[in-house]
Write a protein that holds these residues in place. Structure first.
Motif, short mmCIF file in Angstrom:
data_model
loop_
_atom_site.label_atom_id
_atom_site.label_comp_id
_atom_site.label_asym_id
_atom_site.label_seq_id
_atom_site.Cartn_x
_atom_site.Cartn_y
_atom_site.Cartn_z
N GLU A 6 0.83 -1.20 0.00
CA GLU A 6 0.00 0.00 0.00
C GLU A 6 0.87 1.26 0.00
N TYR A 7 0.26 2.36 -0.39
CA TYR A 7 0.96 3.64 -0.32
C TYR A 7 1.10 4.06 1.15
N LEU A 8 2.25 4.61 1.47
CA LEU A 8 2.48 5.14 2.80
C LEU A 8 1.63 6.39 3.01
N LYS A 9 1.09 6.53 4.20
CA LYS A 9 0.37 7.74 4.57
C LYS A 9 1.10 8.43 5.72
N ILE A 10 0.91 9.72 5.83
CA ILE A 10 1.47 10.47 6.95
C ILE A 10 0.34 11.24 7.63
N SER A 11 0.70 12.03 8.62
CA SER A 11 -0.30 12.80 9.37
C SER A 11 -0.53 14.16 8.72
N LYS A 12 -1.76 14.62 8.82
CA LYS A 12 -2.04 15.99 8.43
C LYS A 12 -1.55 16.93 9.53
N LEU A 13 -1.29 18.16 9.16
CA LEU A 13 -0.95 19.16 10.16
C LEU A 13 -2.21 19.53 10.94
N THR A 14 -2.05 19.81 12.21
CA THR A 14 -3.20 20.13 13.06
C THR A 14 -2.98 21.45 13.79
N GLU A 15 -4.05 21.94 14.38
CA GLU A 15 -3.94 23.17 15.17
C GLU A 15 -3.02 22.95 16.37
N ALA A 16 -3.06 21.72 16.90
CA ALA A 16 -2.19 21.40 18.04
C ALA A 16 -0.71 21.50 17.65
N ASP A 17 -0.38 21.16 16.42
CA ASP A 17 1.01 21.29 15.95
C ASP A 17 1.46 22.74 16.01
N PHE A 18 0.60 23.64 15.57
CA PHE A 18 0.97 25.06 15.57
C PHE A 18 0.95 25.64 16.99
N GLU A 19 0.08 25.12 17.82
CA GLU A 19 0.10 25.55 19.22
C GLU A 19 1.45 25.21 19.85
N LEU B 215 -4.88 30.94 12.53
CA LEU B 215 -4.48 29.80 11.71
C LEU B 215 -5.67 29.27 10.93
N LYS B 216 -5.46 29.01 9.64
CA LYS B 216 -6.49 28.39 8.81
C LYS B 216 -5.88 27.19 8.08
N LEU B 217 -6.44 26.00 8.35
CA LEU B 217 -6.02 24.77 7.69
C LEU B 217 -7.02 24.45 6.59
N ILE B 218 -6.55 24.37 5.36
CA ILE B 218 -7.44 24.13 4.23
C ILE B 218 -7.38 22.65 3.86
N ASP B 219 -8.46 21.93 4.15
CA ASP B 219 -8.55 20.50 3.83
C ASP B 219 -9.56 20.23 2.72
N GLU B 220 -10.36 21.21 2.39
CA GLU B 220 -11.43 21.01 1.41
C GLU B 220 -10.87 20.87 -0.01
N LYS C 182 -16.61 30.45 21.35
CA LYS C 182 -17.93 31.08 21.43
C LYS C 182 -17.93 32.52 20.92
N THR C 183 -16.75 33.10 20.78
CA THR C 183 -16.67 34.47 20.30
C THR C 183 -15.72 34.56 19.11
N LEU C 184 -15.79 35.67 18.41
CA LEU C 184 -14.96 35.87 17.23
C LEU C 184 -13.59 36.38 17.67
N ASN C 185 -12.62 35.48 17.76
CA ASN C 185 -11.26 35.89 18.12
C ASN C 185 -10.24 35.01 17.42
N CYS C 186 -8.97 35.31 17.65
CA CYS C 186 -7.90 34.60 16.93
C CYS C 186 -7.39 33.41 17.73
N ASP C 187 -6.36 32.75 17.20
CA ASP C 187 -5.86 31.53 17.83
C ASP C 187 -4.70 31.75 18.79
N PHE C 188 -3.71 32.54 18.38
CA PHE C 188 -2.48 32.66 19.16
C PHE C 188 -2.07 34.11 19.34
N LYS C 189 -1.23 34.33 20.38
CA LYS C 189 -0.60 35.63 20.56
C LYS C 189 0.89 35.41 20.83
#
Length: 438
Positions: free
Chosen positions: A2-15, A49-54, A34-41
């Motif tokens: 089979e083809y080898l697979k690896i992991s996708k990048l996650t928000e936890a990786d960037f944290e 951070l925006k991960l595009i999987d679509e 619950k509110t409109l705010n960002c991920d990191f400071k």
């Protein structure tokens, strides 16, 4: 294997990356959802951070729009924006940019809200191609930059990353990019620190992928992206490796074959035909002599009508002459089998003697097979088969197969069948590997 697979990048990786450089979550608990705010400071910067999987090509509405801008000249159409006019290129990227555009618009709003109007805050958006295979790294970077400039006002710095994984079952490599664009403010010191830690993280990430079994394996290697509409297959081939295989013989990587054919499928229907002596022997020997009609002339007239009515270039009706020394049989079915055996011998000889077309070809009466090999899977490939006659004063070209989905081996068998049918001398072939996975 089979083809080898690896992991996708996650928000936890960037944290993890931001924690290691002294940054943190913007909000330490789940209230951030619950509110409109960002991920990191980090220092005087806020980061979203925006991960595009679509994958846009998975949506029917997108498929229909893509099909409208690529000309359908064959049963497989290659999705290659560089073949389009400037106007259609613009349409193409508008169709597939939606997940990027929407993500950056949202990021802009989140950063503006989190900054609360503080002009000293550097607002950074990081967008990662985590699974949009329709775009190569340079395409994704260009589209993301365009969307950030044209459709947002709350992003000072745009960082574009991507994870592009290649594998041929034995060889594998990963291309990861980190592109930085200063849109409204300069922040080289902050961005350079993020970039340095990203490079360290990637080394650790790939080490885990190679040596730890407990890693999530949710990212497949780059493969064909395809969809079918109205019996036309639209294919975006994966990028070429750019270097030969270190494992496969000759450095040539094998392709997939989802056609389901382990041997050549039927390529012709065969009718026995005769000259006068053989006809007389056959008619005298078979019990169902009515199948040969009242005379050789009647039989040939009937046979000609059958050939004209049997319009199927993918399985032509081929009259095969039986010589007198083989014409004695018990039935018409037996005669047909004799003709089939002769046919098989001829096509094997034609296939074995087929050669690559060149300007110095010798024959003036030949079958030309043009095969276009597309992507990873042989099922994508298309073929064109024609009868070429180059006699002085009577040059003529007659097309039999025009852009049908056929892998080369199947197409070569069909070329041989047509060669027998029209009595051409030989088969020449040519392969277009522009879009072939290598």
């Amino acid at each position: 294997m089979e083809y080898l697979k690896i992991s996708k990048l996650t928000e936890a990786d960037f944290e993890d990356i931001f924690v290691r450089i002294g940054g943190s979550r913007y909000s330490p608990d789940h209230s951030r959802e619950k509110t409109l705010n960002c991920d990191f400071k980090f220092r005087n910067a806020l980061v979203e951070l925006k991960l595009i999987d679509e994958e846009p090509a998975e949506k029917v509405t997108k498929q229909e729009k893509l099909a409208q801008i690529f000309e359908r000249t064959a049963k497989t159409v290659v999705i290659d924006p560089y073949r389009l006019s400037k106007q259609d290129q613009t349409k193409y990227y508008r169709i597939i940019e939606t997940p990027i555009k929407n993500a950056l618009k949202t990021a802009s709003k989140q950063l503006k809200t989190s900054a609360c109007g503080d002009a000293n805050i550097i607002k950074i958006a990081i967008i990662v191609n985590n699974g949009l295979s329709l775009m190569l790294p340079e395409e994704f970077d260009e589209v993301a930059l365009k969307c950030a400039r044209n459709d947002t006002s709350g992003i000072d710095v745009l960082i574009v990353c991507g994870l592009y994984f290649y594998c041929d079952r034995f060889d594998s490599f990963t291309f990861l990019n980190f592109e930085k664009h200063y849109l409204r403010k300069k922040a080289e010191d902050i961005v350079d620190i993020i970039h340095e830690e990203w490079a360290k993280f990637i080394t650790e990430f790939m080490t885990r992928q190679l040596h730890e079994d407990n890693q999530p394996r949710d990212k497949e290697p780059l493969k064909d992206i395809s969809f079918m509409l109205d019996d036309v297959l639209y294919v975006k081939p994966p990028p070429k490796w750019g270097k030969p295989s270190t494992f496969w013989r000759g450095g040539i990587r094998p392709r997939e074959d989802s056609t389901g054919y382990t041997k050549c499928p039927p390529i012709a229907s065969v009718l026995p035909t005769f000259e006068s002596k053989a006809y007389d022997i056959a008619k005298a020997s078979i019990f169902d002599d009515w199948r040969l009609r009242g005379s050789l002339t009647d039989y040939k007239n009937w046979q000609q009508k059958e050939v004209l009515q049997h319009i199927n270039s993918l399985r032509p009706l081929v009259p095969v002459e039986i010589p007198a020394d083989l014409a004695s049989a018990k039935s018409y079915k037996d005669l047909t089998q004799i003709a089939i055996d002769i046919f098989h011998t001829r096509i094997r000889q034609l296939i074995e003697k087929s050669s690559e077309y060149s300007d110095q070809h010798q024959s003036l009466d030949y079958i030309l097979l043009s095969s276009i090999e597309i992507g990873l899977d042989k099922a994508n490939d298309i073929a064109f088969i024609s009868h070429e006659m180059e006699f002085p004063g009577i040059e003529k070209s007659l097309t039999f197969i025009d852009g049908e989905r056929l892998k080369f081996e199947h197409a070569l068998g069909l070329a041989a069948a047509h060669c027998v049918r029209v009595g051409a001398n030989c088969i020449y072939y040519e392969k277009d590997e522009t879009y072939k996975w290598v």
